[in-house]
Motif scaffolding. Structure first.
Motif, PDB file in Angstrom:
ATOM      1  N   TYR A 362      -7.831  28.766  97.771  1.00 34.75           N
ATOM      2  CA  TYR A 362      -8.959  28.869  96.860  1.00 34.75           C
ATOM      3  C   TYR A 362      -8.962  27.713  95.870  1.00 34.75           C
ATOM      4  O   TYR A 362      -7.946  27.046  95.656  1.00 34.75           O
ATOM      5  N   LEU A 363     -10.130  27.527  95.242  1.00 35.10           N
ATOM      6  CA  LEU A 363     -10.244  26.712  94.039  1.00 35.10           C
ATOM      7  C   LEU A 363     -10.482  27.648  92.873  1.00 35.10           C
ATOM      8  O   LEU A 363     -11.311  28.569  92.960  1.00 35.10           O
ATOM      9  N   GLY A 364      -9.764  27.422  91.781  1.00 37.19           N
ATOM     10  CA  GLY A 364     -10.014  28.152  90.549  1.00 37.19           C
ATOM     11  C   GLY A 364     -10.708  27.231  89.560  1.00 37.19           C
ATOM     12  O   GLY A 364     -10.323  26.082  89.407  1.00 37.19           O
ATOM     13  N   SER A 365     -11.762  27.735  88.892  1.00 38.83           N
ATOM     14  CA  SER A 365     -12.469  26.933  87.897  1.00 38.83           C
ATOM     15  C   SER A 365     -12.964  27.850  86.790  1.00 38.83           C
ATOM     16  O   SER A 365     -12.750  29.073  86.828  1.00 38.83           O
ATOM     17  N   ILE A 366     -13.628  27.248  85.802  1.00 41.08           N
ATOM     18  CA  ILE A 366     -14.098  27.983  84.633  1.00 41.08           C
ATOM     19  C   ILE A 366     -15.591  27.772  84.469  1.00 41.08           C
ATOM     20  O   ILE A 366     -16.099  26.669  84.608  1.00 41.08           O
ATOM     21  N   SER A 367     -16.308  28.846  84.189  1.00 45.29           N
ATOM     22  CA  SER A 367     -17.660  28.791  83.650  1.00 45.29           C
ATOM     23  C   SER A 367     -17.683  29.846  82.554  1.00 45.29           C
ATOM     24  O   SER A 367     -18.073  30.993  82.780  1.00 45.29           O
ATOM     25  N   SER A 368     -17.180  29.466  81.382  1.00 49.89           N
ATOM     26  CA  SER A 368     -16.882  30.403  80.297  1.00 49.89           C
ATOM     27  C   SER A 368     -18.036  31.382  80.080  1.00 49.89           C
ATOM     28  O   SER A 368     -19.191  30.957  79.985  1.00 49.89           O
ATOM     29  N   PRO A 369     -17.746  32.714  80.022  1.00 45.49           N
ATOM     30  CA  PRO A 369     -16.447  33.386  79.998  1.00 45.49           C
ATOM     31  C   PRO A 369     -15.920  33.800  81.369  1.00 45.49           C
ATOM     32  O   PRO A 369     -15.077  34.699  81.456  1.00 45.49           O
ATOM     33  N   TYR A 370     -16.403  33.182  82.436  1.00 43.80           N
ATOM     34  CA  TYR A 370     -16.019  33.595  83.785  1.00 43.80           C
ATOM     35  C   TYR A 370     -14.932  32.697  84.362  1.00 43.80           C
ATOM     36  O   TYR A 370     -14.915  31.485  84.137  1.00 43.80           O
ATOM     37  N   ILE A 371     -14.054  33.298  85.152  1.00 47.19           N
ATOM     38  CA  ILE A 371     -13.193  32.563  86.071  1.00 47.19           C
ATOM     39  C   ILE A 371     -13.916  32.535  87.413  1.00 47.19           C
ATOM     40  O   ILE A 371     -14.321  33.574  87.940  1.00 47.19           O
ATOM     41  N   ILE A 372     -14.118  31.346  87.954  1.00 44.09           N
ATOM     42  CA  ILE A 372     -14.822  31.168  89.216  1.00 44.09           C
ATOM     43  C   ILE A 372     -13.789  30.918  90.312  1.00 44.09           C
ATOM     44  O   ILE A 372     -12.966  30.006  90.204  1.00 44.09           O
ATOM     45  N   ILE A 373     -13.822  31.718  91.372  1.00 48.30           N
ATOM     46  CA  ILE A 373     -12.886  31.575  92.485  1.00 48.30           C
ATOM     47  C   ILE A 373     -13.689  31.185  93.723  1.00 48.30           C
ATOM     48  O   ILE A 373     -14.580  31.921  94.166  1.00 48.30           O
ATOM     49  N   ILE A 374     -13.383  30.018  94.273  1.00 51.16           N
ATOM     50  CA  ILE A 374     -14.135  29.433  95.379  1.00 51.16           C
ATOM     51  C   ILE A 374     -13.245  29.368  96.617  1.00 51.16           C
ATOM     52  O   ILE A 374     -12.079  28.964  96.525  1.00 51.16           O
ATOM     53  N   ASP A 375     -13.771  29.773  97.767  1.00 51.77           N
ATOM     54  CA  ASP A 375     -13.043  29.629  99.024  1.00 51.77           C
ATOM     55  C   ASP A 375     -12.987  28.139  99.365  1.00 51.77           C
ATOM     56  O   ASP A 375     -14.009  27.493  99.572  1.00 51.77           O
ATOM     57  N   ALA A 376     -11.781  27.575  99.418  1.00 47.89           N
ATOM     58  CA  ALA A 376     -11.622  26.133  99.591  1.00 47.89           C
ATOM     59  C   ALA A 376     -12.013  25.660 100.988  1.00 47.89           C
ATOM     60  O   ALA A 376     -12.348  24.484 101.168  1.00 47.89           O
ATOM     61  N   GLU A 377     -11.959  26.534 101.970  1.00 49.69           N
ATOM     62  CA  GLU A 377     -12.317  26.137 103.334  1.00 49.69           C
ATOM     63  C   GLU A 377     -13.837  26.068 103.507  1.00 49.69           C
ATOM     64  O   GLU A 377     -14.369  25.120 104.070  1.00 49.69           O
ATOM     65  N   THR A 378     -14.539  27.085 103.015  1.00 47.01           N
ATOM     66  CA  THR A 378     -15.988  27.146 103.204  1.00 47.01           C
ATOM     67  C   THR A 378     -16.771  26.614 102.008  1.00 47.01           C
ATOM     68  O   THR A 378     -17.977  26.410 102.105  1.00 47.01           O
TER      69      THR A 378
END
Length: 457
Positions: A362-378
């Motif tokens: 996964y990729l972890g990122s921020i869009s305050s106040p959210y933690i954004i979790i992205i599937d790194a393959e797709t």
């Protein structure tokens, strides 16, 4: 590299943590306001917070050193105030003295460099600190040549105990900031061998890069990647294009990825050294006599989030729809594989990193106040965690991907990956005097930090 020991105060506080891991999480801030840097090492094995306080005067000393270089080289035509802004990087587009000082003081990127030592690069003062938690010492690092400016981020290789870093020419930097924005400045990538104390030049080239931010080296140490973060907006609130540069350290070639909107950070795939993830930071500023409500309607992708007043101007700060691009580096240059974006639900990609949880990447990122979790393959959204933390700055994750670590001013949080629940909250407000003016978004995690459970009480 020139080294100088500086005064620092080391102290330890307790916090609550129900999961003992042989890891630490490190982040920094500017405090009280602007007079002090504080660095927090969250010890997840002993449930202790180690705090290092350093006077911000060391950054001002480095400013003076740079200004003396301007004087010594007789840059007569560049000595007005607009020139000096170039030394403070984020003042390029007209910010006044206070804003310049704030930007230059930010403790930006943090990198573990072996043992219990951390390299800290400041955003605009072109020098670095080494904080040694074991020896309880702090050392200021500046390039030996007065005409070299030091980039804020480094790459560390544990096997050779060496540091790869970026430097660039002071004279060209001043010219770009003051009178010749299209100039190609001289950049160098160097390898600092810590054991021998020697610096080796790996690459030199002339490129049109001004505001250096991220710097990474791939796991095979072949490619170096860095960004030119230009976050100015024109009168219609359109971004000045930014670029990412990729240098082939073996063959000496380099490529540019142009046309990005506030390109900021680069993350290297831990499994494939030819894959990188590049963020469009999407933050911009505009300088006007008066920033009005109608200004924010000029670009539908931007949200106005702050206005700062100075002596004769106002600075409007805006964030916009962010993106993270996945690139593959080929023999003929970088090729974009995929892009993640989510409209107004994903703004100001302050920070991102690659991690694994239950075998998936996964990729972890921020869009305050959210933690954004992205599937790194797709490169699609896996899920969003609403933390309830505003503003949410730093983000890291445990080695197994089961816990997120976040910071927001005086607060540190541990959040569960599956449930999104806050498992621990450490509030420094009750333990510290003064204020936190700005917290670094660049949080780092180090595993296996302590040789044994008795290394530090």
């Amino acid at each position: 590299m020139d080294k100088k020991s500086i005064a620092a105060r080391f102290r330890t506080l307790d916090f609550t943590n129900d999961r003992a891991l042989n890891s630490v999480v490190f982040y920094g801030c500017v405090r009280n306001p602007l007079r002090m840097h504080s660095y927090y090492v969250m010890d997840l094995l002993h449930a202790k917070c180690h705090v290092i306080d350093v006077s911000a005067a060391y950054t001002l000393q480095n400013f003076y050193r740079r200004l003396q270089a301007v004087k010594n080289n007789n840059y007569v035509e560049y000595r007005h105030f607009a020139t000096l802004r170039a030394l403070f990087q984020d003042g390029t587009y007209g910010l006044k003295q206070f804003g310049l000082l704030v930007g230059s003081l930010l403790p930006h990127h943090v990198t573990h460099i072996g043992k219990q030592r951390f390299w800290i690069g400041t955003a605009g003062s072109h020098n670095a600190l080494i904080c040694d938690l074991g020896e309880k010492s702090v050392t200021s690092i500046v390039p030996t040549s007065e005409d070299d400016l030091l980039g804020p981020q480094i790459a560390y290789d544990k096997e050779s105990n060496s540091i790869d870093l970026l430097t660039y020419d002071l004279r060209g930097h001043i010219r770009m900031g003051s009178v010749e924005p299209g100039l190609k400045n001289r950049f160098s990538i160097k390898r600092y061998h810590q054991d021998a104390g020697q610096v080796q030049t790996l690459w030199q080239g002339d490129i049109n890069c001004f505001l250096v931010d991220g710097f990474r080296v791939t796991t095979d140490r072949r490619y170096a990647i860095f960004s030119d973060l230009r976050f100015a907006l024109d009168d219609e609130h359109q971004f000045e294009p930014s670029s990412i540069y990729i240098v082939d350290l073996v063959e000496g070639r380099h490529w540019e990825i142009p046309g990005l909107k506030s390109s900021a950070h680069v993350e290297v795939d831990p499994d494939d050294p030819h894959v990188i993830y590049v963020s469009e930071h999407q933050i911009g500023i505009i300088i006007k006599d008066k920033v009005t409500e109608s200004d924010k309607t000029k670009n539908k992708d931007l949200t106005w989030f702050a206005t700062l007043g100075f002596v004769t101007k106002e600075v409007g700060a805006f964030v916009g729809v962010a993106a993270i691009h996945k690139y593959r580096i080929t023999d003929s240059g970088p090729v974009r594989v995929a892009t993640f974006t989510d409209g107004k639900d994903f703004v100001r990609a302050t920070w991102h990193f690659v991690f694994k949880n239950k075998g998936r990447k996964y990729l972890g990122s921020i869009s305050s106040p959210y933690i954004i979790i992205i599937d790194a393959e797709t490169m699609t959204l896996h899920k969003k965690i609403k933390t309830g933390v505003m503003p949410l700055y730093g983000l890291q994750v445990s080695e197994d991907g089961e816990q997120f670590y976040c910071n927001s001013f005086f607060d540190f949080y541990i959040i569960d990956f599956d449930s999104g629940e806050v498992k621990a909250h450490f509030n420094l407000r009750k333990r510290e005097k003064g204020k936190v003016f700005h917290v670094s978004a660049h949080t780092t995690r180090v595993d296996g930090f302590w040789e044994s459970a008795s290394s530090m009480g």
